[in-house]
Write a protein that holds these residues in place. Structure first.
Motif, mmCIF file in Angstrom:
data_model
loop_
_atom_site.group_PDB
_atom_site.id
_atom_site.type_symbol
_atom_site.label_atom_id
_atom_site.label_comp_id
_atom_site.label_asym_id
_atom_site.label_seq_id
_atom_site.Cartn_x
_atom_site.Cartn_y
_atom_site.Cartn_z
ATOM 1 N N UNK A 8 -17.325 -41.808 6.579
ATOM 2 C CA UNK A 8 -18.173 -42.539 5.117
ATOM 3 C C UNK A 8 -19.677 -42.702 5.445
ATOM 4 N N UNK A 9 -20.376 -42.926 3.818
ATOM 5 C CA UNK A 9 -22.360 -43.141 4.419
ATOM 6 C C UNK A 9 -22.235 -44.263 3.993
ATOM 7 N N UNK A 10 -22.673 -44.942 4.663
ATOM 8 C CA UNK A 10 -22.906 -46.787 4.371
ATOM 9 C C UNK A 10 -23.782 -47.605 2.984
ATOM 10 N N UNK A 11 -24.228 -46.987 1.904
ATOM 11 C CA UNK A 11 -24.747 -47.049 0.962
ATOM 12 C C UNK A 11 -25.432 -47.959 0.176
ATOM 13 N N UNK A 12 -26.425 -49.081 0.533
ATOM 14 C CA UNK A 12 -26.882 -49.812 -0.706
ATOM 15 C C UNK A 12 -27.925 -49.880 -2.087
ATOM 16 N N UNK A 37 -29.296 -54.666 -2.217
ATOM 17 C CA UNK A 37 -30.620 -54.711 -0.867
ATOM 18 C C UNK A 37 -31.315 -55.947 -1.557
#
Lengths: 18, 192
Positions: A2-6, A11
């Motif tokens: 999984x990729x940590x996307x914000x 933000x």
């Protein structure tokens, strides 16, 4: 994995949080 | 009795650890001596602590750069992770230093640390802002100039995030072409 996307809204909210 | 809310004390981890570099053009020193690591961070909160503490690009002197790169990648063409790569380059006019530069740079940083380009984010090596008398430059560096799909995704999303009008084209240039150019312009491998 999984990729940590914000997104920008999240933000920017973190900038002003205590 | 109060229940502690983890949101209030746990920092938000980033996908990558990032390093912020600063370049100051001191002609008495070598290029590498002029390049300094400011700090590394790997959480949203530590990013803001750093960002809030440093000067905006528009306040830097001519010849200065900021570079934000993934930990382990040096902000130079010669790095193994950069040498086959290139950059999406935005050249700003002088007026844009006051109007757009700082906003664009912050937006660029948020794109990187937030992994805004989905899988194409793996192709991102870093970003650079150059403060120059002729006009400032912003760039996102990627690792392999042959990865067309990832590069196009990054370029399209980046342009959208900066609200660049669709008729204004931005170009991607390989570091190989940039470093070996003879004139003042480098040919674009891709445009969006």
């Amino acid at each position: 994995g999984t990729r940590i996307i914000y997104d920008r809204k999240f933000l920017l909210e973190c900038r002003s949080s205590p | 009795s109060a229940v502690a809310n983890p949101e209030q004390y746990i920092k938000h981890p980033l996908q990558n650890r990032w390093a912020l570099w600063y370049f100051k053009n001191d002609k008495s020193k070598s290029w590498t001596e002029n390049l300094r690591l400011i700090a590394k961070f790997d959480t949203v909160e530590d990013f803001w602590a750093l960002y809030n503490h440093i000067q905006q690009p528009s306040k830097l002197g001519y010849g200065c750069d900021y570079c934000l790169f993934k930990d382990g990648i040096k902000p130079m063409w010669e790095d193994d992770r950069n040498k086959l790569g290139g950059r999406w380059l935005m050249t700003l006019n002088k007026q844009q230093r006051h109007n757009d530069l700082d906003r664009y740079w912050m937006e660029t940083l948020l794109c990187l640390i937030g992994e805004s380009f989905d899988e194409a984010s793996d192709d991102v090596c870093g970003a650079v802002v150059n403060v120059r008398p002729k006009g400032d430059k912003l760039a996102i560096w990627t690792g392999n100039c042959q990865n067309r799909d990832a590069i196009m995704t990054i370029g399209q999303q980046y342009k959208e995030r900066l609200n660049i009008p669709s008729k204004a084209l931005i170009g991607y240039q390989s570091h190989d072409d940039t470093s070996s150019k003879s004139g003042s312009t480098t040919k674009n491998m891709y445009t969006v």
